[in-house]
Design a protein around this motif. Sequence first.
Motif, PDB file in Angstrom:
ATOM      1  N   ALA A 168      37.818 -16.582  76.838  1.00  0.00           N
ATOM      2  CA  ALA A 168      38.677 -17.107  77.967  1.00  0.00           C
ATOM      3  C   ALA A 168      39.022 -18.380  77.687  1.00  0.00           C
ATOM      4  CB  ALA A 168      37.970 -16.827  79.310  1.00  0.00           C
ATOM      5  N   ASP A 169      38.399 -19.057  76.897  1.00  0.00           N
ATOM      6  CA  ASP A 169      38.861 -20.653  76.474  1.00  0.00           C
ATOM      7  C   ASP A 169      39.903 -20.548  75.391  1.00  0.00           C
ATOM      8  OD1 ASP A 169      36.938 -21.602  78.369  1.00  0.00           O
ATOM      9  OD2 ASP A 169      35.363 -21.619  76.599  1.00  0.00           O
ATOM     10  N   PHE A 198      47.648 -21.770  68.693  1.00  0.00           N
ATOM     11  CA  PHE A 198      46.786 -21.501  69.781  1.00  0.00           C
ATOM     12  C   PHE A 198      46.939 -19.995  70.344  1.00  0.00           C
ATOM     13  CE2 PHE A 198      45.366 -21.482  74.339  1.00  0.00           C
ATOM     14  CZ  PHE A 198      44.150 -22.275  74.153  1.00  0.00           C
ATOM     15  N   THR A 247      52.111 -22.014  85.107  1.00  0.00           N
ATOM     16  CA  THR A 247      51.596 -20.632  85.456  1.00  0.00           C
ATOM     17  C   THR A 247      50.217 -20.071  85.273  1.00  0.00           C
ATOM     18  OG1 THR A 247      52.288 -19.218  83.498  1.00  0.00           O
ATOM     19  CG2 THR A 247      53.987 -19.507  85.318  1.00  0.00           C
ATOM     20  N   VAL A 266      49.115 -20.554  82.125  1.00  0.00           N
ATOM     21  CA  VAL A 266      49.157 -19.840  80.667  1.00  0.00           C
ATOM     22  C   VAL A 266      49.040 -20.798  79.485  1.00  0.00           C
ATOM     23  CG1 VAL A 266      50.333 -18.561  78.998  1.00  0.00           C
ATOM     24  CG2 VAL A 266      50.271 -17.933  81.484  1.00  0.00           C
ATOM     25  N   ALA A 267      47.958 -21.058  78.717  1.00  0.00           N
ATOM     26  CA  ALA A 267      47.748 -22.008  77.643  1.00  0.00           C
ATOM     27  C   ALA A 267      48.979 -22.251  76.783  1.00  0.00           C
ATOM     28  CB  ALA A 267      46.699 -21.733  76.851  1.00  0.00           C
ATOM     29  N   PRO A 293      41.460 -23.935  79.367  1.00  0.00           N
ATOM     30  CA  PRO A 293      42.239 -23.495  78.357  1.00  0.00           C
ATOM     31  C   PRO A 293      43.227 -24.289  77.999  1.00  0.00           C
ATOM     32  CG  PRO A 293      41.465 -21.623  79.255  1.00  0.00           C
ATOM     33  CD  PRO A 293      41.132 -22.884  80.117  1.00  0.00           C
ATOM     34  N   ASP A 337      32.973 -15.981  83.505  1.00  0.00           N
ATOM     35  CA  ASP A 337      32.687 -15.996  81.930  1.00  0.00           C
ATOM     36  C   ASP A 337      33.837 -16.790  81.260  1.00  0.00           C
ATOM     37  OD1 ASP A 337      31.968 -15.540  79.450  1.00  0.00           O
ATOM     38  OD2 ASP A 337      32.249 -13.336  79.557  1.00  0.00           O
ATOM     39  N   TYR A 338      33.822 -18.113  81.470  1.00  0.00           N
ATOM     40  CA  TYR A 338      34.568 -18.973  80.421  1.00  0.00           C
ATOM     41  C   TYR A 338      34.239 -20.355  80.459  1.00  0.00           C
ATOM     42  CZ  TYR A 338      37.068 -21.295  84.282  1.00  0.00           C
ATOM     43  OH  TYR A 338      37.445 -22.217  85.305  1.00  0.00           O
ATOM     44  N   GLY A 339      34.662 -21.380  79.748  1.00  0.00           N
ATOM     45  CA  GLY A 339      33.859 -22.680  79.436  1.00  0.00           C
ATOM     46  C   GLY A 339      33.030 -23.030  80.465  1.00  0.00           C
ATOM     47  N   PRO A 350      33.749 -11.337  84.598  1.00  0.00           N
ATOM     48  CA  PRO A 350      34.994 -11.869  83.793  1.00  0.00           C
ATOM     49  C   PRO A 350      35.883 -12.960  84.971  1.00  0.00           C
ATOM     50  CG  PRO A 350      34.868  -9.622  84.379  1.00  0.00           C
ATOM     51  CD  PRO A 350      33.635 -10.013  84.992  1.00  0.00           C
ATOM     52  N   LEU A 351      36.472 -13.694  84.037  1.00  0.00           N
ATOM     53  CA  LEU A 351      37.371 -14.739  84.939  1.00  0.00           C
ATOM     54  C   LEU A 351      38.681 -14.100  85.452  1.00  0.00           C
ATOM     55  CD1 LEU A 351      38.138 -17.485  85.275  1.00  0.00           C
ATOM     56  CD2 LEU A 351      39.468 -17.780  82.991  1.00  0.00           C
TER      57      LEU A 351
END
Lengths: 349, 391
Positions: free
Chosen positions: A154-155, A250, B76, B78-79, B105, B170-172, B198-199
Amino acid sequence: MQDKPFMSSLTTDEVATSLRRKGRWGLGEVLFWLAAAATLFFLPERHLILNEIAIIGLFAVSLDLILGYAGIVSLGHAAFFGVGAYVAGIFAKEMTGDPLTGLAVAGVAAALLGFATSFLVLRGADLTRLMVTLGVALVAGEIANQASWLTGGADGLQGIMMGPLLGMFEFDIFGTTAYAYSLVVLFVLFVVARRIVHSPFGLSLRSIRDNSLRARAVGIPVNRRLVAIYTISAAYAGIAGGLLAQTTQFVSLDVLAFHRSADVLLVLVIGGVGYLYGGLIGAVIFKVLQDILSSMTPQYWQFWIGLILVVLVLAGRERLTERARFLAGRLFGRSAGAPRTAPAREGRP
Amino acid sequence: MLRRTFVGIVSAAALTLGLGGAVSAQETMKVGLILPMTGPFASTGRQIEAAAKLYMQQNGDTVAGKKIQLIVKDDTGVADVTKRLAQELIVNDKVGVIAGFGLTPLALATAPLATQAKVPAVVMAAATSTITEASPFIVRTSGTLPQNAMPMAEWASQNGIKKVVTLVSDYGPGIDAEKAFSGAFTKAGGQVENLRVPLQNPDFSPFLQKVADAKPDALFVFVPSGVGAQFMKQFVERGLDKGGIKLIATGDVTDDDILNGMGDVALGTITTHYYSAAHDSPENKAFVDAFKKANNGMRPNFMAVGGYDGMHLIYEGLKKTNGAGGQALVDAMKGMSWTSPRGPITIDPQTRDIIQNVYVRKVERVNGELYNVEFATIEDVKDPVKAAKSN
């Protein structure tokens, strides 16, 4: 309105002539690509978003190949886009930063997945296909989430370093190299797609779409054709994903998310299904609208997008394009009733 | 024809957008605020935007002779969009500072850009420890997860809790919280079992069933801002609140923005965090009142205070550099310290991360509304992950 049914009474010569006529480049098309090339020089400030438009356009063309030409509905096209993005990203990180090699690898990986899953898509009708494609994308998304040692979970996948394009052009902060790269890739793949849909192979796809029973009866190997186009389409989507990974350096889980599949369907619906330029035009409208509206009202832009979509559907895009075509025909002195490449297929998802 | 019309629209749009950027003179300092304004993390964006605007309203828009112009963009959540927006802000709008970053992220995707363009990036929300290490131009005014989670572990072990199950997104930041809590708690002699959800679209019930089966003394939870209400609901539906399992968490779960809507089920939850709207100080009272007044009664949460302090940091930094940006601005921000609504804070000159008090709080009803009421303070907490590295 339907295309004129492919009649067996046409002689081979007539078919060949008709295909050649449809395959010829029109003035509008040439202008379209010239305008696209011109943006490289005249809109230097917008290269970043143009790059995104080119990528989404390619993704939409990929979906159009299966949806518009072969009649395969999909709600999970992001699976191939995402696999392409991750493969390109991981390849750049672990193997080599050469963009073209990475892009080819991404395309091949997505094509393999497309080939493998195409057999699932052969089974059942539209609803089954929607569910199967959706399922494939969900599975791919969850795998990417769980395999965080490889994908960053997720990162997101970080630390992608791209080498210079063709060993000469570094990816710059203005996005110019990125945009030129994406545009050229889009153009080349578009020409190939155009060749495909105007070939006898493309024609057979359309006959499968319109009536697969009859197509089978006249001796078209329906399943093999569908597997082939699904694989090609997956490769296209993978390359689009690869472009995104390489130009943004990315990758996040988002590339496999449901909204990617939904967005690209939306783009195609806006621009027009069963008509290669539909994806490109839809991508331009969608992204530009999104950009303008979201900078005007960062909080409520989705409302306006939704409203515009509803209006677009109510007013009937088909009717709008029809009118525009008619006008174009008048202006350029061509007969307005010239055979259309885009059959109106209203009432289909 | 149609095609050309579209091209026309595109060019016209691009022109207007481009011109909008070109008009401003060099005497303005633009701050690009990139936030999730739509989508599942929209509450983060809303809080930070409101706080940043409040700060500018209170302190004027001119600093060191420069007019501050805030440009808000919606990523939004979104990375790749965050990264593109940051790039556009830097290249087209020539912003002097980028700020915001609702999720880890999003901040990590943008970090290389900050370094490349030498533009300071003020992280107002994202809370994974490693973010400030991703670029020497990143400064943080929110906090880190280990900063909040370790004091929780210490409090738990001192208060008779022997066995804990941790449940994190479950993320950073979630993994950071889990590691920090488990490390500190086992060191103090406790027993820990780890679960991760899960995120995206979390369904807590299967995990809560596992928790019910494990029968721990307490359940330690981290979920991102905004998701806490959903967790609380399922926690009660499973009857865990009656099973004698104490709920302990980082303050993200009992986020001030949504706490009041959770209802009585949240009562008694023990959390550790750097900000509560009920923090008892004149600075905070003024902040909360002004924020509510400007935003239709919306209560500020820790995202808002991160945004408010982020703007303060930018303002004070500019005063110190006399309006200069880039490296000078980052250097000016290092070591800066002031009294924020959350209490005294300092930007660590070594790590560019924040040093702040962490409070132990309990959810109570105050004047008819639910609040995190602070009852103990751990002063000047540095990010434990980076502190451990430097030792």
